[in-house]
Design an enzyme around this catalytic site. Structure first.
Site, short mmCIF file in Angstrom:
data_model
loop_
_atom_site.label_atom_id
_atom_site.label_comp_id
_atom_site.label_asym_id
_atom_site.label_seq_id
_atom_site.Cartn_x
_atom_site.Cartn_y
_atom_site.Cartn_z
N GLY A 1 0.82 -1.22 0.00
CA GLY A 1 0.00 0.00 0.00
C GLY A 1 0.85 1.27 0.00
O GLY A 1 0.33 2.36 -0.22
N VAL B 1 2.62 2.33 -2.16
CA VAL B 1 2.53 2.95 -3.48
C VAL B 1 1.48 4.08 -3.48
O VAL B 1 1.71 5.16 -4.02
CB VAL B 1 2.18 1.87 -4.53
CG1 VAL B 1 1.75 2.48 -5.84
CG2 VAL B 1 3.39 0.95 -4.72
N ASP B 2 0.36 3.83 -2.84
CA ASP B 2 -0.68 4.86 -2.72
C ASP B 2 -0.17 6.05 -1.93
O ASP B 2 -0.43 7.21 -2.28
CB ASP B 2 -1.89 4.29 -1.99
CG ASP B 2 -2.95 3.77 -2.93
OD1 ASP B 2 -3.08 4.33 -4.03
OD2 ASP B 2 -3.66 2.82 -2.55
N LEU B 3 0.52 5.77 -0.85
CA LEU B 3 0.95 6.87 0.02
C LEU B 3 2.06 7.68 -0.65
O LEU B 3 2.23 8.86 -0.36
CB LEU B 3 1.38 6.34 1.39
CG LEU B 3 0.31 5.55 2.15
CD1 LEU B 3 0.63 5.53 3.65
CD2 LEU B 3 -1.09 6.07 1.96
N ALA C 1 0.23 10.00 -2.76
CA ALA C 1 -0.33 11.01 -1.86
C ALA C 1 0.74 12.04 -1.49
O ALA C 1 0.47 13.24 -1.45
CB ALA C 1 -0.87 10.36 -0.60
#
Lengths: 405, 406
Positions: A172, A174-176, A179
């Site tokens: 996860g 990758v999402d942050l 962001a």
């Protein structure tokens, strides 16, 4: 408490899911007032992810530790985007905001009358960030994605994993990372506006936000037509450069050696001075060429020690080593504790929750965790009543009419 | 003559005492948005990335490293030995004209040379100084040495990779590319710009302490948070029940499919010609889909194997299902999407010539990404900075060069 760096900055936040939510949470750590626009008609999926942890099951829209971790310090107001009157109220919230952020499919906000052109009329110096999987132009603009999609399309997954194994889309994180890119872009636009009085629109692609992290691989293809591929922990010149098994169940230490001085220090510290005079490892080139044999020898040494022991022995000698830490080990690590990265917040339904705070220490305007993620609509009265001056009676009517929904 | 586009950060003067990836990437982000960045390199040697490939035409040369060229676009470059007394004095003269000072050196080294924040704020109280180091300025590991590999594993993500390892006796691995260092430079840039923003109101600078381990731990924060809530240690390398957890092999490569919402799952089931799965109770909810994932994933893989990644990509995305091919650098360079977005931009460099570069993942409507200049040659802007900015005579420069100061 000292002031925040972003004191007085207000953000109207349509962001959701991981890559959206964490972007504005980072700015909320710095003191921005982030108003998350939510609705029972459009619930952030991370609010409803049922999770069983040990004997506890978290269910319902206000009980998600995942949502809590992603939306710290924010406020929440419920407005149903399908209602024209809600759109009018949103424009008024934007009028008293500095930034609008969103990560819906490109064009969604335009269709309901909340696109940049409209909002710019409502607030001429507004900064608006639109983040999407592929960006808002180009043949793939309507295509969506989650973290694994970003990692794969960007080329990052191809570079991660064993040389003989599957490409790995990472975690996860990758999402942050996407962001974090969004938060940076907003921060740059805020500095620009402060200096010039001008707002602007930022169109961000999550895929590209990961692709820029593979700059060396892209340059290698552009310059030489060569395609790099994944290669475990190996480096293109350093050896040893790997994780080595240590005493215990699934325990590993990372060791990286660059110079001859580090190599000699390593051999002495490991109690194998004879390796330093072994001609297979006599310089960086020989060590790299014979890295498989080298990895075997290093592993034969580390297996007799714990990963923390190896770290201490090598760091004392000036050699780069660190355990490959599990989440459990991170929480009990003395350095982690000393840095106070974790904070405890009181969550209305979950009770005391440990969360991770901001990753920076600002000496004069510390970033910090001030509150848990909001309950859905927790700040209806503050935002609509106090900020917009709508009476409690009118708010009650808006609830009945399912405009506040 | 074209009118110069307005620059996003054109009002900021930045000084960089950085090396390799982290510090240089942080200031590259600022330079690409218009900040004036002066990069300091060691005389005669320069940044370590100059000696690491890829090199143009595989010819190692300090001015032709793709890594260096990429990480230092739009910067001015000077050489200065900051360990000499004269070098320190000159650095401090530059600090007086600087808004933001970014460095990524060991804390003890900066202190030893009298270049810690406490020393520098005496000469410029408005200075924003950002220090990015493996473990930060405080704590028991402050002086530990760590390369990107060590930071990535210390940050907790390495231990999780690769997901669904084929063999648990094999080592955990770091993320590919320059991820571990770049994300730290990026994250540091947020706090740096926040401090610059705050300074506008208060007139006061400050020090920002960024630990790479902290940044990387926050990136896997969700897994850590799961631990906080009393779940067992997260070990995603272990095989566990999951629906399509890894990229799947197709005719010409791999494709990844993610179905988070129930709508996505139903549309996915229909798009592979198995509408009955859309109605199947076992797969009706996110958690149960993963719990029963092993029962169905092999059947999905059989279907996937018959098609090309491009066919599958569009087939799933046409139904608004998140799918993506596993791309290589070549795929990305040839992607019509990247082409349409102008993701690659050309920059001319005196030695490496005209090359394409990845630009930036964001498009600013008013202040676009710029390619004003390529990465600096070693010491390329010594004359400009030392003579025009600091008022040294050309003859001073010669002596300073001969004595190894610059």
């Amino acid at each position: 408490m000292s002031a925040f760096a972003l004191q007085g900055v207000r953000i109207t936040d349509f962001c959701w899911l991981w890559a959206g939510a964490y972007a504005t949470s980072l700015l909320a750590f710095l003191g921005a007032e982030v108003i998350k626009i939510e609705s029972l008609a459009r619930v952030d999926p991370t609010r409803t992810m049922t999770l069983t942890m040990g004997s506890q099951t978290f269910e319902g829209i206000d009980q998600s530790p995942i949502f809590n971790g992603l939306n710290l310090n924010k406020l929440s107001v419920r407005l149903n985007l399908k209602q024209p009157q809600a759109i009018g109220l949103l424009r008024r919230i934007v009028q008293i905001s500095d930034v609008v952020s969103e990560n819906m499919r490109p064009g969604t906000l335009d269709r309901i009358g909340l696109g940049y052109d409209v909002l710019k009329d409502a607030k001429p110096d507004i900064i608006m960030l639109s983040s999407s999987a592929f960006g808002s132009e180009g043949p793939l603009r309507r295509y969506g994605g989650y973290a694994p999609s970003f990692a794969c399309y960007s080329g990052l997954a191809h570079l991660t994993g064993y040389s003989d194994g599957l490409p790995s889309p990472m975690t996860g994180s990758v999402d942050l990372m996407s962001a974090t890119t969004s938060a940076f872009a907003i921060m740059a636009a805020l500095n620009h506006r402060q200096h010039t009085g001008q707002g602007q629109h930022i169109d961000l692609s999550s895929v590209e936000s990961l692709a820029v992290f593979t700059g060396d691989a892209l340059m290698e293809y552009i310059m030489n037509g060569k395609v790099q591929t994944r290669n475990g922990n190996h480096d293109r010149i350093m050896a040893p450069h790997n994780c080595y098994r240590c005493k215990g169940d699934d325990k590993w230490v990372s060791i990286a050696i660059s110079t001859d001085a580090e190599w000699r220090a390593f051999c002495d510290a490991a109690g194998h001075p004879e390796w330093a005079s072994d001609e297979r490892f006599s310089d960086a080139y020989e060590r790299w060429k014979n890295r498989e044999e080298l990895d075997r020898l290093v592993g034969d040494w580390t297996i007799n020690h714990t990963h923390y022991e190896v770290t201490e022995i090598l760091q004392k000698a000036g050699v780069a080593a660190m355990p490959s830490l599990s989440n459990e080990e991170i929480l009990s690590d003395p350095h982690f504790k000393a840095r106070n990265l974790a904070a405890e917040v009181e969550h209305p339904t979950l009770g005391k929750q440990l969360v991770l705070g901001p990753p920076w220490r600002l000496s004069e305007t510390p970033a910090r965790v001030t509150r848990s993620a909001p309950m859905i609509g927790e700040h209806n009265e503050y935002v609509l009543g106090e900020l917009l001056g709508i009476s409690l009676k009118e708010i009650a009517r808006l609830i009945d009419a399912e405009i506040i929904y | 003559m074209a009118i110069m586009a307005e620059q996003c950060l054109g009002h900021l003067k930045v000084l960089e005492l950085g090396n390799f990836v982290t510090g240089p990437y942080c200031t590259k982000l600022l330079a690409d948005l218009g900040a004036e960045v002066i990069k300091i390199e060691a005389p005669g040697v320069g940044d370590d990335s100059r000696r690491k490939g890829p090199f143009l035409e595989d010819t190692p040369h300090p001015e032709m490293s793709g890594l260096f060229l990429y990480l230092n676009t739009n910067k001015l470059g000077i050489t200065l030995d900051v360990t000499t007394e004269t070098g320190k004095r000159i650095l401090k003269e530059l600090i007086k004209q600087t808004d933001i000072f970014v460095e990524d050196n060991p804390p003890a080294v900066m202190e030893q040379h009298g270049l810690a924040y406490g020393d520098l704020k005496e000469i410029n109280s408005r200075l924003v100084m950002t220090s990015i180091t493996p473990f930060g300025q405080t704590g028991p590991y402050r002086d530990y040495k760590a390369y990107e590999l060590n930071c990535h594993h210390a940050g907790g993500e390495g231990y999780l990779l690769p997901t669904m390892s084929p063999d648990l006796s094999r080592e955990p691995v770091k993320a590919g590319g320059l991820v571990g260092d770049s994300i730290c430079g990026l994250s540091a840039a947020i706090a740096t710009l926040a401090a610059a923003y705050s300074r506008y109101a208060t007139g006061l600078g400050q020090h920002i302490d960024v630990s790479k381990q902290d940044v990387l731990m926050t990136m896997v924060g969700l897994e850590v948070v799961v631990m906080f809530a009393n779940m067992e240690v997260v070990r995603t390398r272990l095989k566990h029940p999951a629906l399509m957890p890894t990229p799947m092999k197709c005719q010409d490569g791999h494709i990844m499919v993610s179905t988070l919402t129930d709508r996505e799952w139903r549309d996915f089931a229909r798009s592979i010609g198995k509408p009955s799965l859309a109605e199947d109770e076992r797969f009706s909810q996110w958690a149960s889909r993963h719990l029963h994932g092993d029962e169905i994933t092999p059947h999905i893989e059989e279907f996937i194997a018959q098609y090309s990644k491009e066919e599958l990509f569009h087939r799933f995305q046409d139904r608004a299902v998140a799918a993506a091919p596993v791309n290589t650098a070549k795929d990305l360079a040839e992607s019509p999407q990247m082409e349409a977005r102008g993701f690659f931009g050309e920059i001319d460099h005196p030695k490496a010539g005209n090359l394409k570069y990845p630009t930036a993942p964001y498009k600013f409507s008013r202040t676009p990404w710029r390619a004003e200049r390529a990465a600096p040659l070693l010491g390329q802007h010594n004359g400009f900075v030392y003579c025009e900015r600091l008022g040294y005579d050309k003859r001073d420069l010669v002596t300073m060069a001969e004595t190894g100061i610059i």
